[in-house]
Design a protein around this motif. Structure first.
Motif, short mmCIF file in Angstrom:
data_model
loop_
_atom_site.label_atom_id
_atom_site.label_comp_id
_atom_site.label_asym_id
_atom_site.label_seq_id
_atom_site.Cartn_x
_atom_site.Cartn_y
_atom_site.Cartn_z
N GLN A 32 33.49 38.66 39.32
CA GLN A 32 33.29 38.07 38.03
C GLN A 32 33.84 36.44 38.00
O GLN A 32 34.94 36.76 38.34
CB GLN A 32 33.71 38.87 37.01
N SER A 36 34.90 35.14 32.61
CA SER A 36 33.97 36.40 32.29
C SER A 36 34.96 37.20 31.27
O SER A 36 36.30 37.12 31.36
CB SER A 36 33.85 37.25 33.55
N LEU A 38 35.32 40.76 28.52
CA LEU A 38 35.32 42.19 28.33
C LEU A 38 35.70 42.46 26.86
O LEU A 38 36.88 42.20 26.61
CB LEU A 38 35.70 43.01 29.31
N ALA A 49 32.37 42.61 31.44
CA ALA A 49 33.09 42.97 32.85
C ALA A 49 33.90 41.94 32.96
O ALA A 49 33.74 40.82 32.94
CB ALA A 49 32.05 43.36 33.92
N SER A 51 35.44 42.62 36.50
CA SER A 51 35.44 42.92 37.84
C SER A 51 34.08 43.62 38.04
O SER A 51 33.28 43.89 37.41
CB SER A 51 36.78 43.62 38.43
N GLY A 53 34.09 46.59 38.32
CA GLY A 53 33.97 48.19 37.71
C GLY A 53 35.56 48.56 38.28
O GLY A 53 35.88 49.54 38.14
N GLU A 56 38.59 47.92 35.51
CA GLU A 56 38.16 47.80 34.11
C GLU A 56 38.89 48.93 33.26
O GLU A 56 39.46 48.92 32.20
CB GLU A 56 36.51 48.33 33.88
#
Lengths: 103, 223
Positions: A32, A36, A38, A49, A51, A53, A56
């Motif tokens: 990302q 970015s 989240l 997001a 990364s 996943g 997170e």
């Protein structure tokens, strides 16, 4: 494409307490790009997001703390970092994430 | 971040206005900067670069987050290649507008998820305002429709201008546009034959090559 900021604004409008996590620096391969985001609410619901996943989970639990304390924090994940390796940034990159409450 | 700052950025995005948010990572203090306020700002060079290349970055102890307006793609020609380009463009975050005066082509059934105008480009484009976050493609093959649109696109800040057609079509088009008063520098903005040469076969692969060329123009500028 998801607009995390608009979602954040909508959640705040619904009276939810939220924190915003933003990728502020990356080194090497990172899924990302910088900027970015989240958003997390007090119950751990999240959108967006930071990364692929990999981190997170850690970011969300820290964000829930920050919703309560109101004190922003910087988290860093990378292969050289024991903790990060545990949460698994397998791409081999390094990322720095700024987490702040919206309050 | 205060709810006020969040609401201000959110409102700017809805109005297609760019803003940057500078966060002091040491104190958490934040400041919103509009493109008009960049000149004279302590971080002016970084802000300018951020807005142009859509890049957020750390500058010393400060994080400069760039919130540019959503990308937009304006397509002239409600044709098959447009139908192939649209889902790719939407996946990349573009709001898509399709313009074609031929009512049989520009139907909601053929183009369900876009802003569709069954009108002449010269009637629609002035209302849209092609800004630096807009890509433009002329895909009809028909000079009657494409040329007036290209005329307006070349006078705009669109970051990408592509035109469908063979090398022969392109050189004829170049002559027609040059007769309208555009010099070589201006005309070099028109990418044609459209798309990166990846040996694309069929409309879907051509759409990939066109999207690749447009993303390249967006991220790297023109070489």
């Amino acid at each position: 494409m998801m607009d995390v900021l608009q979602i954040t604004n909508a959640w705040v409008g619904q009276g939810r307490k939220v924190a915003l996590a933003t990728v502020v620096e990356t080194w090497g391969s990172a899924p990302q790009p910088v900027g970015s985001q989240l958003v997390v609410d007090a119950d751990g619901n999240f959108m967006g997001a930071v990364s692929g996943g990999c981190v997170e989970g850690d970011v969300i639990s820290t964000a829930v703390d920050i919703i309560n304390t109101g004190i922003p924090r910087i988290l860093e994940f990378g292969v050289a970092d024991e903790t990060a390796w545990r949460v698994g940034l397998a791409c081999g990159g390094r990322i720095k994430i700024y987490i702040e409450a919206v309050a | 971040m205060t709810p006020e700052i969040l609401a201000e950025i959110s409102a700017a995005r809805k109005k297609r206005m760019a803003v940057a948010l500078i966060t002091d990572m040491k104190t958490g203090a934040q400041q919103i900067v509009h493109p008009d306020d960049v000149r004279g700002h302590a971080l002016s060079a970084d802000l300018e670069k951020g807005f142009r290349f859509d890049k957020s970055a750390m500058v010393g102890d400060h994080f400069v987050a760039v919130y540019n307006p959503p990308l937009r793609l304006v397509i002239i020609g409600a044709v098959l290649i447009a139908q192939s380009v649209i889902p790719l463009a939407q996946a990349c975050g573009f709001d898509v507008t399709v313009i074609d005066p031929r009512g049989a082509f520009a139907t909601g059934a053929r183009f369900p998820d876009v802003s569709l105008h069954a009108d002449w480009p010269q009637d629609v484009l002035p209302k849209l305002g092609l800004d630096a976050r807009t890509g433009f493609m002329a895909l009809t093959h028909d000079p009657k429709i494409d040329d007036p649109a290209l005329d307006l696109a070349l006078k705009s800040h669109a970051f990408y201008i592509g035109a469908l057609g063979s090398k022969k079509t392109q050189s004829a088009r170049r002559e027609r546009l040059s007769a309208l008063g555009f010099d070589d520098v201006a005309l070099s903005r028109v990418r044609g034959p459209i798309g990166l040469n990846i040996g694309a076969v069929g409309s879907a692969e051509i759409a990939v090559s066109i999207m690749a060329e447009m993303i390249k123009a967006l991220r790297l500028g023109f070489e």
